[in-house]
Design a protein around this motif. Sequence first.
Motif, PDB file in Angstrom:
ATOM      1  N   LEU A 190       0.831  -1.196   0.000  1.00 63.49           N
ATOM      2  CA  LEU A 190       0.000   0.000   0.000  1.00 63.49           C
ATOM      3  C   LEU A 190       0.870   1.252   0.000  1.00 63.49           C
ATOM      4  O   LEU A 190       0.632   2.202  -0.758  1.00 63.49           O
ATOM      5  CB  LEU A 190      -0.923  -0.013   1.222  1.00 63.49           C
ATOM      6  N   LYS A 191       1.902   1.239   0.822  1.00 61.15           N
ATOM      7  CA  LYS A 191       2.821   2.378   0.864  1.00 61.15           C
ATOM      8  C   LYS A 191       3.566   2.535  -0.458  1.00 61.15           C
ATOM      9  O   LYS A 191       3.789   3.649  -0.933  1.00 61.15           O
ATOM     10  CB  LYS A 191       3.811   2.197   2.018  1.00 61.15           C
ATOM     11  N   ALA A 192       3.941   1.416  -1.048  1.00 58.90           N
ATOM     12  CA  ALA A 192       4.652   1.466  -2.328  1.00 58.90           C
ATOM     13  C   ALA A 192       3.770   2.050  -3.427  1.00 58.90           C
ATOM     14  O   ALA A 192       4.252   2.777  -4.311  1.00 58.90           O
ATOM     15  CB  ALA A 192       5.129   0.066  -2.713  1.00 58.90           C
ATOM     16  N   LEU A 193       2.495   1.761  -3.383  1.00 60.60           N
ATOM     17  CA  LEU A 193       1.575   2.290  -4.389  1.00 60.60           C
ATOM     18  C   LEU A 193       1.449   3.804  -4.308  1.00 60.60           C
ATOM     19  O   LEU A 193       1.128   4.458  -5.300  1.00 60.60           O
ATOM     20  CB  LEU A 193       0.193   1.644  -4.227  1.00 60.60           C
ATOM     21  N   ASP A 194       1.730   4.348  -3.138  1.00 56.60           N
ATOM     22  CA  ASP A 194       1.691   5.800  -2.986  1.00 56.60           C
ATOM     23  C   ASP A 194       2.839   6.469  -3.731  1.00 56.60           C
ATOM     24  O   ASP A 194       2.855   7.692  -3.878  1.00 56.60           O
ATOM     25  CB  ASP A 194       1.750   6.169  -1.495  1.00 56.60           C
ATOM     26  N   ARG A 195       3.784   5.648  -4.222  1.00 53.59           N
ATOM     27  CA  ARG A 195       4.900   6.169  -5.017  1.00 53.59           C
ATOM     28  C   ARG A 195       4.789   5.762  -6.487  1.00 53.59           C
ATOM     29  O   ARG A 195       5.624   6.154  -7.295  1.00 53.59           O
ATOM     30  CB  ARG A 195       6.227   5.670  -4.441  1.00 53.59           C
ATOM     31  N   VAL A 201      -1.264  10.493  -6.207  1.00 55.25           N
ATOM     32  CA  VAL A 201      -1.917  11.730  -6.620  1.00 55.25           C
ATOM     33  C   VAL A 201      -0.868  12.705  -7.144  1.00 55.25           C
ATOM     34  O   VAL A 201       0.077  13.047  -6.440  1.00 55.25           O
ATOM     35  CB  VAL A 201      -2.681  12.361  -5.441  1.00 55.25           C
ATOM     36  N   PRO A 202      -1.008  13.176  -8.382  1.00 57.38           N
ATOM     37  CA  PRO A 202      -0.031  14.097  -8.968  1.00 57.38           C
ATOM     38  C   PRO A 202      -0.294  15.542  -8.511  1.00 57.38           C
ATOM     39  O   PRO A 202      -1.187  15.799  -7.714  1.00 57.38           O
ATOM     40  CB  PRO A 202      -0.287  13.944 -10.471  1.00 57.38           C
ATOM     41  N   ARG A 203       0.475  16.446  -9.047  1.00 54.34           N
ATOM     42  CA  ARG A 203       0.305  17.855  -8.684  1.00 54.34           C
ATOM     43  C   ARG A 203      -0.931  18.474  -9.320  1.00 54.34           C
ATOM     44  O   ARG A 203      -1.411  19.509  -8.864  1.00 54.34           O
ATOM     45  CB  ARG A 203       1.555  18.649  -9.084  1.00 54.34           C
ATOM     46  N   ALA A 204      -1.429  17.852 -10.362  1.00 53.34           N
ATOM     47  CA  ALA A 204      -2.642  18.343 -11.026  1.00 53.34           C
ATOM     48  C   ALA A 204      -3.471  17.146 -11.479  1.00 53.34           C
ATOM     49  O   ALA A 204      -2.930  16.115 -11.865  1.00 53.34           O
ATOM     50  CB  ALA A 204      -2.293  19.222 -12.222  1.00 53.34           C
ATOM     51  N   VAL A 205      -4.796  17.273 -11.398  1.00 54.32           N
ATOM     52  CA  VAL A 205      -5.704  16.215 -11.825  1.00 54.32           C
ATOM     53  C   VAL A 205      -6.740  16.809 -12.775  1.00 54.32           C
ATOM     54  O   VAL A 205      -6.947  18.021 -12.814  1.00 54.32           O
ATOM     55  CB  VAL A 205      -6.420  15.556 -10.621  1.00 54.32           C
ATOM     56  N   PHE A 206      -7.393  15.934 -13.533  1.00 57.51           N
ATOM     57  CA  PHE A 206      -8.465  16.384 -14.410  1.00 57.51           C
ATOM     58  C   PHE A 206      -9.773  16.375 -13.641  1.00 57.51           C
ATOM     59  O   PHE A 206     -10.165  15.351 -13.074  1.00 57.51           O
ATOM     60  CB  PHE A 206      -8.576  15.478 -15.633  1.00 57.51           C
ATOM     61  N   ASN A 207     -10.440  17.519 -13.586  1.00 62.50           N
ATOM     62  CA  ASN A 207     -11.734  17.627 -12.928  1.00 62.50           C
ATOM     63  C   ASN A 207     -12.818  17.338 -13.971  1.00 62.50           C
ATOM     64  O   ASN A 207     -13.062  18.149 -14.867  1.00 62.50           O
ATOM     65  CB  ASN A 207     -11.909  19.028 -12.338  1.00 62.50           C
ATOM     66  N   ALA A 208     -13.469  16.165 -13.845  1.00 63.05           N
ATOM     67  CA  ALA A 208     -14.441  15.741 -14.853  1.00 63.05           C
ATOM     68  C   ALA A 208     -15.735  16.542 -14.795  1.00 63.05           C
ATOM     69  O   ALA A 208     -16.500  16.537 -15.766  1.00 63.05           O
ATOM     70  CB  ALA A 208     -14.745  14.258 -14.680  1.00 63.05           C
ATOM     71  N   VAL A 209     -16.001  17.225 -13.700  1.00 60.62           N
ATOM     72  CA  VAL A 209     -17.188  18.073 -13.597  1.00 60.62           C
ATOM     73  C   VAL A 209     -16.957  19.405 -14.305  1.00 60.62           C
ATOM     74  O   VAL A 209     -17.796  19.873 -15.082  1.00 60.62           O
ATOM     75  CB  VAL A 209     -17.575  18.308 -12.124  1.00 60.62           C
ATOM     76  N   LEU A 210     -15.811  20.007 -14.050  1.00 63.46           N
ATOM     77  CA  LEU A 210     -15.489  21.298 -14.661  1.00 63.46           C
ATOM     78  C   LEU A 210     -14.828  21.146 -16.027  1.00 63.46           C
ATOM     79  O   LEU A 210     -14.625  22.141 -16.735  1.00 63.46           O
ATOM     80  CB  LEU A 210     -14.576  22.094 -13.734  1.00 63.46           C
ATOM     81  N   ASP A 211     -14.463  19.884 -16.386  1.00 58.62           N
ATOM     82  CA  ASP A 211     -13.845  19.590 -17.689  1.00 58.62           C
ATOM     83  C   ASP A 211     -12.555  20.377 -17.877  1.00 58.62           C
ATOM     84  O   ASP A 211     -12.329  21.012 -18.925  1.00 58.62           O
ATOM     85  CB  ASP A 211     -14.816  19.897 -18.833  1.00 58.62           C
ATOM     86  N   CYS A 212     -11.691  20.322 -16.868  1.00 55.63           N
ATOM     87  CA  CYS A 212     -10.416  21.033 -16.963  1.00 55.63           C
ATOM     88  C   CYS A 212      -9.418  20.429 -15.995  1.00 55.63           C
ATOM     89  O   CYS A 212      -9.789  19.692 -15.057  1.00 55.63           O
ATOM     90  CB  CYS A 212     -10.604  22.531 -16.667  1.00 55.63           C
ATOM     91  N   VAL A 213      -8.151  20.735 -16.204  1.00 58.18           N
ATOM     92  CA  VAL A 213      -7.084  20.283 -15.308  1.00 58.18           C
ATOM     93  C   VAL A 213      -6.963  21.301 -14.174  1.00 58.18           C
ATOM     94  O   VAL A 213      -6.971  22.517 -14.404  1.00 58.18           O
ATOM     95  CB  VAL A 213      -5.757  20.163 -16.067  1.00 58.18           C
ATOM     96  N   GLN A 214      -6.824  20.795 -12.946  1.00 58.02           N
ATOM     97  CA  GLN A 214      -6.709  21.666 -11.783  1.00 58.02           C
ATOM     98  C   GLN A 214      -5.469  21.305 -10.975  1.00 58.02           C
ATOM     99  O   GLN A 214      -5.191  20.128 -10.754  1.00 58.02           O
ATOM    100  CB  GLN A 214      -7.939  21.548 -10.892  1.00 58.02           C
ATOM    101  N   ASP A 215      -4.746  22.314 -10.548  1.00 53.47           N
ATOM    102  CA  ASP A 215      -3.623  22.119  -9.655  1.00 53.47           C
ATOM    103  C   ASP A 215      -4.140  21.809  -8.254  1.00 53.47           C
ATOM    104  O   ASP A 215      -5.179  22.338  -7.841  1.00 53.47           O
ATOM    105  CB  ASP A 215      -2.741  23.373  -9.608  1.00 53.47           C
TER     106      ASP A 215
END
Length: 216
Positions: A190-195, A201-215
């Motif tokens: 589990l800890k290894a998966l965090d790497r 979780v990256p520094r930015a993700v895609f927000n599927a509601v707003l249809d955009c990438v968010q920091d």
Amino acid sequence: MLDEIVTRDARPLAVARDVNERQVGVCRHFTLLHVAMLRTQGIPARARCGFGAYFEAGKYLDHWVTEYWNEERKCWVLFDSQIDDRQRELFGIGFDAADVPRDQFLVAGDAWSLCRAGSRDPCAFGILDMHGLWFIAGNLVRDICALNNREMLPWDVWGAMRMQDSELDLAFFDRLAIVSREPDAHVDELKALDRDERVRVPRAVFNAVLDCVQDL
């Protein structure tokens, strides 16, 4: 969210507000606040992402609940902090929301494994017009991250998540499901998966509601 609640009404949080004075939120918000409250009281708790079977007959809908350690019973117990008397009546819920049966809420790993074994239909899992193995896979990534204390929004998309079943790395998600189903038996993994860039979780993700990438 707590600031907004007390700004509108400074009374203690245990005092029920009128419906039009309440803070709006989804299951993930209820769960995250509940987990924080339990941890503040010294009770081990974690957010779990998966699917509830008690909202629509024959369907497993996208949902989050709390999993807390019951010291007396020496086991983890599921608690749906969102369910109130109105929802209990509306959905015909007959069990105690403070002790949700494991067949009524499936953590994402259980949902994935059951569908892969052919004992459940992936099309029964999802929400609105979004259903299928790809949706379960997305919740599987979210559940792994929640177990690593990164409780993301249900519409955040990143890493190994895909929008089509054909694009999924099935063997990888089979492994994630094992960790999701028995996290305490796979602490190191589990800890290894965090790497792992497919999950962490990256520094930015895609927000599927707003249809955009968010920091973040």
